[in-house]
Design a protein around this motif. Structure first.
Motif, PDB file in Angstrom:
ATOM      1  N   SER A   9     -74.298   4.837  59.402  1.00 38.41           N
ATOM      2  CA  SER A   9     -75.424   4.534  59.678  1.00 38.41           C
ATOM      3  C   SER A   9     -75.409   5.441  60.676  1.00 38.41           C
ATOM      4  O   SER A   9     -76.938   5.326  61.711  1.00 38.41           O
ATOM      5  CB  SER A   9     -75.469   3.531  60.294  1.00 38.41           C
ATOM      6  N   ARG A  85     -85.176  -6.470  63.665  1.00 41.14           N
ATOM      7  CA  ARG A  85     -83.885  -6.055  64.120  1.00 41.14           C
ATOM      8  C   ARG A  85     -82.728  -5.600  63.085  1.00 41.14           C
ATOM      9  O   ARG A  85     -82.061  -4.822  62.784  1.00 41.14           O
ATOM     10  CB  ARG A  85     -82.861  -7.992  64.555  1.00 41.14           C
ATOM     11  N   ARG A  86     -83.074  -5.991  61.833  1.00 44.65           N
ATOM     12  CA  ARG A  86     -81.914  -5.889  60.389  1.00 44.65           C
ATOM     13  C   ARG A  86     -82.733  -3.956  59.848  1.00 44.65           C
ATOM     14  O   ARG A  86     -81.854  -3.805  59.650  1.00 44.65           O
ATOM     15  CB  ARG A  86     -82.699  -6.554  59.395  1.00 44.65           C
ATOM     16  N   ALA A  89     -80.961  -2.088  61.870  1.00 48.35           N
ATOM     17  CA  ALA A  89     -79.009  -2.590  61.747  1.00 48.35           C
ATOM     18  C   ALA A  89     -78.120  -1.292  60.683  1.00 48.35           C
ATOM     19  O   ALA A  89     -77.238  -0.786  61.340  1.00 48.35           O
ATOM     20  CB  ALA A  89     -78.989  -3.772  61.433  1.00 48.35           C
ATOM     21  N   HIS A  94     -77.979  -1.988  67.686  1.00 50.87           N
ATOM     22  CA  HIS A  94     -78.452  -3.186  68.302  1.00 50.87           C
ATOM     23  C   HIS A  94     -78.724  -3.808  69.451  1.00 50.87           C
ATOM     24  O   HIS A  94     -78.908  -3.253  70.392  1.00 50.87           O
ATOM     25  CB  HIS A  94     -76.326  -3.690  68.108  1.00 50.87           C
ATOM     26  N   PHE A 113     -82.330  -1.790  71.125  1.00 50.64           N
ATOM     27  CA  PHE A 113     -82.027  -0.990  69.836  1.00 50.64           C
ATOM     28  C   PHE A 113     -81.524   0.025  70.493  1.00 50.64           C
ATOM     29  O   PHE A 113     -81.948   0.998  70.371  1.00 50.64           O
ATOM     30  CB  PHE A 113     -82.822  -1.611  68.864  1.00 50.64           C
ATOM     31  N   GLU A 169     -77.783  -4.136  52.636  1.00 49.19           N
ATOM     32  CA  GLU A 169     -77.113  -5.129  53.533  1.00 49.19           C
ATOM     33  C   GLU A 169     -76.532  -6.077  52.815  1.00 49.19           C
ATOM     34  O   GLU A 169     -75.270  -6.230  52.646  1.00 49.19           O
ATOM     35  CB  GLU A 169     -79.127  -6.681  53.906  1.00 49.19           C
TER      36      GLU A 169
END
Ligand code: OOG
Ligand code: NI
Length: 466
Positions: A9, A85-86, A89, A94, A113, A169
């Motif tokens: 990430s 937010r997703r 992520a 975050h 974030f 996810e």
């Protein structure tokens, strides 16, 4: 193995930050000019201060600085916020902190974030200050309903961005090809659109209610409204901006110039007036303009403990009670003087800040410490006195509500100053976000504690060489 083919990430975030910077550079050329100026000033600052250069190298934080930036967006609905937010992520970003800007006359509340954890921050600290419009603060009920309807019809994410977020996810990450597509798809959300989604009349009504409402509601998506490179000497950049045909805002927000930088100092240049077309009910397009996008720079200092932060807030308030900075810059010198005087009680050495428990530090072994074995019972202070352990300030990675309000205001114009009753609503924000925001103080305290634990552990097993 599937997991092995995932891109981290951190890498996705770094790629996204670079892509965003490249896009904004073509959209707002003054941002490119500012980046070059910041690059020059940073290089000069480091050349003039070999000590600073060495400390930054030692703490692995030199490399991140030239790549470092934050951006800001303003969202219209809870659904947009939770999807955002997703998406963030997937990039290891975050929500940290809650900022209520209603007190400053701006009808939004916000979070940042950003990556958390020392390793991720060192890799790439890209952050996005993300605000959610608060239509509940708009008095005109008809307008509020109309704005809600307009917002409910837009989709700010491409179907590809949504699908890849869901895939990440579901599977726990993205492989190289998917990560590249994800970056390109996610970028679309932040793009500028010069064709508004509303009629000229609706734009005017939204604008009359608050400029910020027009900025959020009138467009297809939440265009990135600024990108902010990090400088090592904000006063130098502020002074040199006019030489590069950039007019900075009147004052630098945040603490005064100091030897030991604390928290965050920021300045910006005014939003550009941009050509936009609006579509009337009969489908015809009408030329108009909108001011939204600007440039900003920042200098980051040490993260303060709750005690340090309380002192900062107290001193900032004290100076603002003497002189409140006027938007036109007419009292800038008086403000700077009052600010510098108000901050005299704040210690200006790292040892002083540490001794009074005002800031967070990362502890590490000195060369001597690396060669020494010590019994674990020794206090941290005695290890420092003995020259075995050294401490470096932990960088403040977050934002400041008073400064953010100043940045918002300087770009909304004086006429936009409006009074709202302070109404922080973190619970509502977290409900809309679909998650709790991280407490920044706990986070910094955790990094500090971990660095102390590392020192103690290394000292107790170090091979005594001499
Ligand atoms: C965000 C303003 C806040 C900062 O650096 O404090 C901000 C906005 O104008 O949307 O970016
Ligand atoms: Ni900003």
């Amino acid at each position: 193995m599937k997991e092995n083919s995932f891109v981290s990430s951190d890498e996705i975030r770094a790629a996204f930050s670079a892509a965003m910077s490249a896009m904004y550079r073509t959209e707002v050329p003054a941002y490119g000019t500012l980046m070059e100026l910041v690059g020059q000033v940073n290089a000069e600052t480091l050349a003039a201060d070999p000590d600073l250069q060495a400390r930054l190298e030692d703490t692995d934080s030199l490399e991140r600085i030239s790549e470092e930036r934050h951006g800001a967006i303003r969202l219209g609905t809870p659904a947009e916020l939770s999807m955002m937010r997703r998406v963030f992520a997937v990039m290891g970003m975050h929500p940290v902190g809650y900022y209520d800007l209603s007190t400053a006359g701006v009808p939004v509340h916000s979070t940042a974030f950003r990556p958390v954890g020392d390793a991720s921050l060192k890799k790439n600290p890209f952050r996005v200050f993300t605000s959610l419009l608060r239509l509940d603060l708009i008095a005109d009920e008809t307008l509020r309903t109309e704005a809600e309807q307009i917002l409910s019809k837009r989709q700010i994410f491409t179907s590809g961005a949504v699908a890849l977020t869901e895939k990440a996810e579901r599977e726990g990450g993205l492989d190289k090809a998917d990560a590249e597509r994800f970056v390109a798809e996610a970028l679309e959300t932040f793009r500028w659109h010069d064709k508004a989604k509303v009629s000229p009349e609706m734009y005017q009504r939204l604008h009359d209610a608050h400029r910020l409402i027009a900025d959020v509601v009138s467009f297809k998506g939440p265009h990135i409204n600024h990108l902010t490179p990090r400088t090592l000497d904000i006063d130098a950049v502020q002074a040199r901006m006019p030489d590069h045909a950039i007019a900075p805002k009147a004052i630098v927000e945040g603490p005064p110039t100091r030897k030991c930088a604390i928290l965050l100092r920021q300045t910006s240049f005014k939003a550009l007036e941009e050509l936009v077309s609006f579509q009337a009910a009969d489908g015809s397009w009408h030329a108009g303009s909108h001011t939204a996008r600007f440039g900003e720079i920042e200098q980051r200092g040490i993260a303060l403990t709750p005690k340090g932060r309380a002192l900062y807030d107290e001193l900032l308030n004290a100076s603002r009670n003497i002189v409140r900075p006027a938007a036109d810059g007419s009292n800038a010198a008086a403000y700077e003087k009052a600010l510098a005087e108000a901050f005299v009680p704040f210690p200006d050495t790292w040892a002083g800040i540490r001794a009074e428990g005002l800031g967070y530090f990362a502890y590490s072994l000195t060369a001597k410490g690396r060669k020494t074995k010590v019994d674990a019972a020794k206090s941290l202070d005695s290890l420092i006195e003995g020259g075995l352990v050294q401490f470096d300030p932990i960088v403040y990675e977050d934002f400041l509500p008073v400064s953010a309000a100043g940045i918002f205001q300087s770009n909304l114009g004086d006429d936009a100053a409006q009074e709202f009753v302070a109404s922080p609503n973190q619970q509502r924000f977290e409900l809309d976000l679909g998650a709790k925001v991280l407490n920044e103080f706990e986070h910094y305290a955790g990094i500090e504690q971990a660095s102390i634990a590392d020192c103690v552990q290394m000292l107790s097993c170090a091979e005594a060489a001499e």
